[in-house]
Design a protein around this motif. Structure first.
Motif, mmCIF file in Angstrom:
data_model
loop_
_atom_site.group_PDB
_atom_site.id
_atom_site.type_symbol
_atom_site.label_atom_id
_atom_site.label_comp_id
_atom_site.label_asym_id
_atom_site.label_seq_id
_atom_site.Cartn_x
_atom_site.Cartn_y
_atom_site.Cartn_z
ATOM 1 N N GLU A 24 49.985 36.951 31.624
ATOM 2 C CA GLU A 24 49.090 37.909 32.165
ATOM 3 C C GLU A 24 47.739 38.161 31.460
ATOM 4 O O GLU A 24 46.607 38.674 31.853
ATOM 5 C CB GLU A 24 50.059 39.459 31.670
ATOM 6 N N ARG A 27 45.869 35.500 33.496
ATOM 7 C CA ARG A 27 45.497 36.064 34.742
ATOM 8 C C ARG A 27 44.170 36.998 34.434
ATOM 9 O O ARG A 27 43.354 37.081 35.304
ATOM 10 C CB ARG A 27 46.800 36.753 35.199
ATOM 11 N N GLY A 28 44.238 37.615 33.412
ATOM 12 C CA GLY A 28 43.197 38.785 32.985
ATOM 13 C C GLY A 28 41.878 38.003 32.736
ATOM 14 O O GLY A 28 40.848 38.515 33.356
ATOM 15 N N LEU A 30 41.032 35.000 34.107
ATOM 16 C CA LEU A 30 40.503 34.679 35.234
ATOM 17 C C LEU A 30 39.689 35.728 36.034
ATOM 18 O O LEU A 30 38.772 35.659 36.602
ATOM 19 C CB LEU A 30 41.542 34.075 36.173
ATOM 20 N N THR A 31 40.314 37.034 36.195
ATOM 21 C CA THR A 31 39.863 38.212 37.090
ATOM 22 C C THR A 31 38.778 38.466 36.309
ATOM 23 O O THR A 31 37.777 38.879 36.938
ATOM 24 C CB THR A 31 40.924 39.165 36.933
ATOM 25 N N LYS A 32 38.573 38.694 35.039
ATOM 26 C CA LYS A 32 37.349 38.938 34.176
ATOM 27 C C LYS A 32 36.174 38.107 34.463
ATOM 28 O O LYS A 32 35.213 38.627 34.655
ATOM 29 C CB LYS A 32 37.590 39.212 32.836
ATOM 30 N N GLN A 36 39.837 35.163 41.478
ATOM 31 C CA GLN A 36 40.949 35.811 42.057
ATOM 32 C C GLN A 36 42.138 35.025 41.921
ATOM 33 O O GLN A 36 42.325 33.750 42.653
ATOM 34 C CB GLN A 36 40.660 35.937 43.356
ATOM 35 N N VAL A 37 43.126 35.384 41.182
ATOM 36 C CA VAL A 37 44.639 34.605 41.052
ATOM 37 C C VAL A 37 45.303 34.867 42.367
ATOM 38 O O VAL A 37 45.486 35.941 42.756
ATOM 39 C CB VAL A 37 45.054 35.078 39.910
ATOM 40 N N THR A 38 45.737 33.790 43.031
ATOM 41 C CA THR A 38 46.373 33.928 44.319
ATOM 42 C C THR A 38 48.031 33.938 43.990
ATOM 43 O O THR A 38 48.743 34.679 44.576
ATOM 44 C CB THR A 38 46.078 32.920 45.250
ATOM 45 N N PHE A 65 44.284 29.648 41.905
ATOM 46 C CA PHE A 65 43.199 30.677 42.046
ATOM 47 C C PHE A 65 41.961 30.168 42.655
ATOM 48 O O PHE A 65 42.004 29.043 42.847
ATOM 49 C CB PHE A 65 42.792 31.137 40.566
ATOM 50 N N ALA A 67 37.743 30.481 42.166
ATOM 51 C CA ALA A 67 36.811 30.857 41.099
ATOM 52 C C ALA A 67 35.735 29.577 41.144
ATOM 53 O O ALA A 67 35.939 28.810 41.838
ATOM 54 C CB ALA A 67 37.467 30.878 39.521
#
Length: 118
Positions: A24, A27-28, A30-32, A36-38, A65, A67
């Motif tokens: 997690e 994942r956070g 990458l999002t930050k 976009q995690v697929t 992902f 990015a």
């Protein structure tokens, strides 16, 4: 946006809850960073082909992902700073290869698969 796949090897001595927390956290990150995690799949504890820091096993986590390059560099930097992560490898994927990542591969009974002689 380019497609990437990253394999993260985590120390086998940590608990399942900690592995979930690392998943997690990554994942956070990458999002930050604008990615976009697929897919994020935990393959579990597997034997390594060779020892890494006296460890013979590792927990495998696979991320797929989308990015930009700067997000990938930041993601890998964060992985290298985490003491629980043993190795990280990211590869760029062609858009036609962006299919869902499979679950843990099933072990092959009796060694290599048999060849067919047609």
């Amino acid at each position: 946006m380019p497609h990437y796949e990253t394999m993260v090897l985590v120390k086998p001595s940590i608990s399942d809850e900690e592995v979930g927390g690392i998943t997690e956290k990554l994942r956070g990150l990458l999002t930050k960073a604008g990615g976009q995690v697929t897919h994020a799949v935990q393959w579990g504890k597997k034997k390594l082909a060779y020892e890494i820091g006296k460890e013979k096993k590792a927990v495998y986590i696979i991320f797929r992902f989308d990015a930009e390059g700067a997000a990938v560099k930041e993601f890998e930097r964060a992985c290298r700073l985490d003491e629980q992560i043993m190795r990280v490898m990211t590869v760029a994927m062609a858009p036609d290869q962006a299919v869902p990542v499979a679950a843990a591969p099933a072990p092959v009974a009796g060694g290599a698969p048999a060849e067919s002689h047609d």
